[in-house]
Design a protein around this motif. Structure first.
Motif, PDB file in Angstrom:
ATOM      1  N   SER A   2      -7.262  11.707  -6.064  1.00 11.49           N
ATOM      2  CA  SER A   2      -6.002  12.055  -5.407  1.00 11.49           C
ATOM      3  C   SER A   2      -5.567  10.924  -4.476  1.00 11.49           C
ATOM      4  CB  SER A   2      -6.197  13.349  -4.612  1.00 11.49           C
ATOM      5  OG  SER A   2      -5.014  13.685  -3.968  1.00 11.49           O
ATOM      6  N   HIS A   3      -4.287  10.622  -4.519  1.00 15.58           N
ATOM      7  CA  HIS A   3      -3.737   9.557  -3.683  1.00 15.58           C
ATOM      8  C   HIS A   3      -2.691  10.157  -2.747  1.00 15.58           C
ATOM      9  CE1 HIS A   3      -5.591   6.401  -6.112  1.00 15.58           C
ATOM     10  NE2 HIS A   3      -5.239   7.105  -7.173  1.00 15.58           N
ATOM     11  N   PRO A   4      -2.549   9.606  -1.540  1.00 14.28           N
ATOM     12  CA  PRO A   4      -1.494  10.100  -0.637  1.00 14.28           C
ATOM     13  C   PRO A   4      -0.118   9.958  -1.290  1.00 14.28           C
ATOM     14  CG  PRO A   4      -2.932   8.513   0.482  1.00 14.28           C
ATOM     15  CD  PRO A   4      -3.306   8.499  -0.966  1.00 14.28           C
ATOM     16  N   TRP A   5       0.786  10.865  -0.980  1.00 15.78           N
ATOM     17  CA  TRP A   5       2.121  10.876  -1.579  1.00 15.78           C
ATOM     18  C   TRP A   5       2.840   9.542  -1.441  1.00 15.78           C
ATOM     19  CZ3 TRP A   5       6.317   9.590   1.297  1.00 15.78           C
ATOM     20  CH2 TRP A   5       6.163   9.632   2.681  1.00 15.78           C
ATOM     21  N   TRP A   6       2.647   8.887  -0.338  1.00 17.08           N
ATOM     22  CA  TRP A   6       3.409   7.680  -0.047  1.00 17.08           C
ATOM     23  C   TRP A   6       2.941   6.455  -0.831  1.00 17.08           C
ATOM     24  CZ3 TRP A   6       0.303   4.038   2.238  1.00 17.08           C
ATOM     25  CH2 TRP A   6      -0.845   4.507   2.883  1.00 17.08           C
ATOM     26  N   THR A   7       1.856   6.599  -1.589  1.00 15.36           N
ATOM     27  CA  THR A   7       1.392   5.475  -2.408  1.00 15.36           C
ATOM     28  C   THR A   7       1.969   5.508  -3.819  1.00 15.36           C
ATOM     29  OG1 THR A   7      -0.603   6.641  -3.160  1.00 15.36           O
ATOM     30  CG2 THR A   7      -0.773   5.358  -1.109  1.00 15.36           C
ATOM     31  N   ARG A   8       2.682   6.583  -4.160  1.00 13.80           N
ATOM     32  CA  ARG A   8       3.251   6.708  -5.507  1.00 13.80           C
ATOM     33  C   ARG A   8       4.679   6.153  -5.518  1.00 13.80           C
ATOM     34  NH1 ARG A   8       4.436  11.705  -9.415  1.00 13.80           N
ATOM     35  NH2 ARG A   8       4.752  10.429 -11.278  1.00 13.80           N
ATOM     36  N   TYR A   9       4.936   5.355  -6.538  1.00 11.11           N
ATOM     37  CA  TYR A   9       6.249   4.733  -6.694  1.00 11.11           C
ATOM     38  C   TYR A   9       6.758   4.950  -8.107  1.00 11.11           C
ATOM     39  CZ  TYR A   9       5.492   2.337  -2.294  1.00 11.11           C
ATOM     40  OH  TYR A   9       5.280   2.064  -0.974  1.00 11.11           O
ATOM     41  N   GLN A  10       8.046   5.213  -8.206  1.00  7.57           N
ATOM     42  CA  GLN A  10       8.724   5.292  -9.489  1.00  7.57           C
ATOM     43  C   GLN A  10       9.923   4.366  -9.412  1.00  7.57           C
ATOM     44  OE1 GLN A  10       9.157   9.626  -9.519  1.00  7.57           O
ATOM     45  NE2 GLN A  10       7.799   9.648 -11.304  1.00  7.57           N
ATOM     46  N   VAL A 112       0.822   4.170  -8.846  1.00  7.51           N
ATOM     47  CA  VAL A 112       0.240   4.392  -7.529  1.00  7.51           C
ATOM     48  C   VAL A 112      -0.241   3.041  -7.015  1.00  7.51           C
ATOM     49  CG1 VAL A 112      -1.648   5.497  -6.260  1.00  7.51           C
ATOM     50  CG2 VAL A 112      -0.438   6.759  -8.053  1.00  7.51           C
ATOM     51  N   LEU A 113       0.156   2.705  -5.815  1.00 15.62           N
ATOM     52  CA  LEU A 113      -0.279   1.469  -5.176  1.00 15.62           C
ATOM     53  C   LEU A 113      -1.663   1.700  -4.578  1.00 15.62           C
ATOM     54  CD1 LEU A 113       0.426  -1.406  -4.131  1.00 15.62           C
ATOM     55  CD2 LEU A 113       1.353  -0.285  -2.095  1.00 15.62           C
ATOM     56  N   THR A 114      -2.627   0.857  -4.961  1.00 13.86           N
ATOM     57  CA  THR A 114      -3.993   0.994  -4.445  1.00 13.86           C
ATOM     58  C   THR A 114      -4.461  -0.258  -3.702  1.00 13.86           C
ATOM     59  OG1 THR A 114      -4.952   0.216  -6.527  1.00 13.86           O
ATOM     60  CG2 THR A 114      -4.617   2.596  -6.299  1.00 13.86           C
ATOM     61  N   ALA A 115      -3.625  -1.292  -3.652  1.00 15.85           N
ATOM     62  CA  ALA A 115      -3.992  -2.554  -3.007  1.00 15.85           C
ATOM     63  C   ALA A 115      -4.182  -2.354  -1.502  1.00 15.85           C
ATOM     64  CB  ALA A 115      -2.917  -3.604  -3.269  1.00 15.85           C
ATOM     65  N   ALA A 116      -5.253  -2.904  -0.973  1.00 14.10           N
ATOM     66  CA  ALA A 116      -5.618  -2.688   0.423  1.00 14.10           C
ATOM     67  C   ALA A 116      -4.596  -3.232   1.426  1.00 14.10           C
ATOM     68  CB  ALA A 116      -6.990  -3.311   0.695  1.00 14.10           C
ATOM     69  N   VAL A 117      -4.094  -4.441   1.206  1.00 11.64           N
ATOM     70  CA  VAL A 117      -3.221  -5.063   2.204  1.00 11.64           C
ATOM     71  C   VAL A 117      -1.970  -4.225   2.475  1.00 11.64           C
ATOM     72  CG1 VAL A 117      -1.787  -7.079   2.732  1.00 11.64           C
ATOM     73  CG2 VAL A 117      -4.099  -7.386   1.833  1.00 11.64           C
ATOM     74  N   PRO A 118      -1.159  -3.892   1.472  1.00 13.46           N
ATOM     75  CA  PRO A 118       0.041  -3.115   1.794  1.00 13.46           C
ATOM     76  C   PRO A 118      -0.259  -1.691   2.264  1.00 13.46           C
ATOM     77  CG  PRO A 118      -0.123  -3.462  -0.569  1.00 13.46           C
ATOM     78  CD  PRO A 118      -1.187  -4.279   0.069  1.00 13.46           C
ATOM     79  N   ALA A 125       5.924   1.296   5.445  1.00 17.13           N
ATOM     80  CA  ALA A 125       6.112   0.107   4.604  1.00 17.13           C
ATOM     81  C   ALA A 125       6.879   0.405   3.315  1.00 17.13           C
ATOM     82  CB  ALA A 125       4.757  -0.500   4.261  1.00 17.13           C
ATOM     83  N   ARG A 126       7.058   1.684   2.980  1.00 21.44           N
ATOM     84  CA  ARG A 126       7.699   2.027   1.703  1.00 21.44           C
ATOM     85  C   ARG A 126       9.050   1.341   1.481  1.00 21.44           C
ATOM     86  NH1 ARG A 126       6.036   5.876  -1.864  1.00 21.44           N
ATOM     87  NH2 ARG A 126       8.163   6.484  -2.388  1.00 21.44           N
ATOM     88  N   PRO A 127       9.975   1.372   2.428  1.00 19.51           N
ATOM     89  CA  PRO A 127      11.271   0.716   2.173  1.00 19.51           C
ATOM     90  C   PRO A 127      11.130  -0.790   1.927  1.00 19.51           C
ATOM     91  CG  PRO A 127      11.407   2.143   4.104  1.00 19.51           C
ATOM     92  CD  PRO A 127       9.961   2.082   3.707  1.00 19.51           C
ATOM     93  N   VAL A 128      10.214  -1.423   2.640  1.00 22.93           N
ATOM     94  CA  VAL A 128      10.003  -2.859   2.474  1.00 22.93           C
ATOM     95  C   VAL A 128       9.399  -3.138   1.099  1.00 22.93           C
ATOM     96  CG1 VAL A 128       8.757  -4.872   3.367  1.00 22.93           C
ATOM     97  CG2 VAL A 128       9.783  -3.217   4.944  1.00 22.93           C
ATOM     98  N   ALA A 131      12.066  -2.710  -1.541  1.00 23.57           N
ATOM     99  CA  ALA A 131      12.976  -3.861  -1.535  1.00 23.57           C
ATOM    100  C   ALA A 131      12.314  -5.072  -2.193  1.00 23.57           C
ATOM    101  CB  ALA A 131      13.411  -4.199  -0.113  1.00 23.57           C
ATOM    102  N   ASN A 132      11.040  -5.258  -1.932  1.00 24.38           N
ATOM    103  CA  ASN A 132      10.274  -6.350  -2.545  1.00 24.38           C
ATOM    104  C   ASN A 132      10.284  -6.190  -4.068  1.00 24.38           C
ATOM    105  OD1 ASN A 132       8.367  -8.649  -2.026  1.00 24.38           O
ATOM    106  ND2 ASN A 132       6.951  -7.288  -3.104  1.00 24.38           N
ATOM    107  N   HIS A 133      10.047  -4.973  -4.527  1.00 21.74           N
ATOM    108  CA  HIS A 133      10.042  -4.702  -5.966  1.00 21.74           C
ATOM    109  C   HIS A 133      11.437  -4.931  -6.556  1.00 21.74           C
ATOM    110  CE1 HIS A 133      10.039  -2.423  -9.725  1.00 21.74           C
ATOM    111  NE2 HIS A 133       8.760  -2.728  -9.768  1.00 21.74           N
TER     112      HIS A 133
END
Length: 155
Positions: A2-10, A112-118, A125-128, A131-133
């Motif tokens: 399970s991943h936190p909601w904020w790590t999922r991107y569509q 799902v974003l799993t990278a440690a840095v972001p 950080a979601r809006p940033v 925008a990066n994507h």
């Protein structure tokens, strides 16, 4: 897992490219060529017949390392799927639709974003990150067009 909601991107969108769908499919189905036309795809290394490792970096000062594996691949219907693992887990799907003298290139990514840095920056950080994507996607569209118009050397 399970991943936190904020790590999922569509993500998704439509590129309108003045080229036949078969030519576009051939470019999209050749991952080693991506760094030649999509600047944020820094490196692609094949690790198996249908597997590879991709290094991605857009505007933000970190890289993502993503394992890629071929999913569905159907040139006749213009469908191509790439399964993602590592710093991004999920799938990227391309669907091509001829539209007169151009092709509509529909892309959809569910991951799902799993990278440690972001992840250290959490939900703010979601809006940033979005925008990066978006910047990366616009660059990919420009690069694909240039590649197919002969303005880039893909070899």
């Amino acid at each position: 897992m399970s991943h936190p909601w904020w790590t999922r991107y569509q993500f998704g969108g439509v590129w309108r490219v003045a080229a036949p769908s078969a030519e576009i499919f051939a470019v999209l189905d050749e991952p080693e060529g991506y760094p030649h036309w999509w600047p944020q795809i820094r490196a692609v290394r094949r690790t198996g017949v249908d597997h590879g490792l991709v290094t991605i970096r857009s505007v933000l000062p970190f890289e993502l390392r993503v394992g890629v594996r071929r999913g569905r691949c159907d040139p006749a219907t213009g469908r191509l799927e790439v399964l993602l693992s590592g710093d991004l887990e999920g799938a990227l799907r391309w669907s091509l639709f001829p539209d007169g003298r151009r092709t509509l290139v529909v892309h959809a990514q569910d991951c799902v974003l799993t990278a440690a840095v972001p992840l250290r920056f959490g939900p703010p950080a979601r809006p940033v990150l979005r925008a990066n994507h978006a910047a990366m996607t616009r660059s990919g569209e420009r690069g694909l067009r240039a590649c197919l118009e002969g303005d880039l050397d893909v070899g």
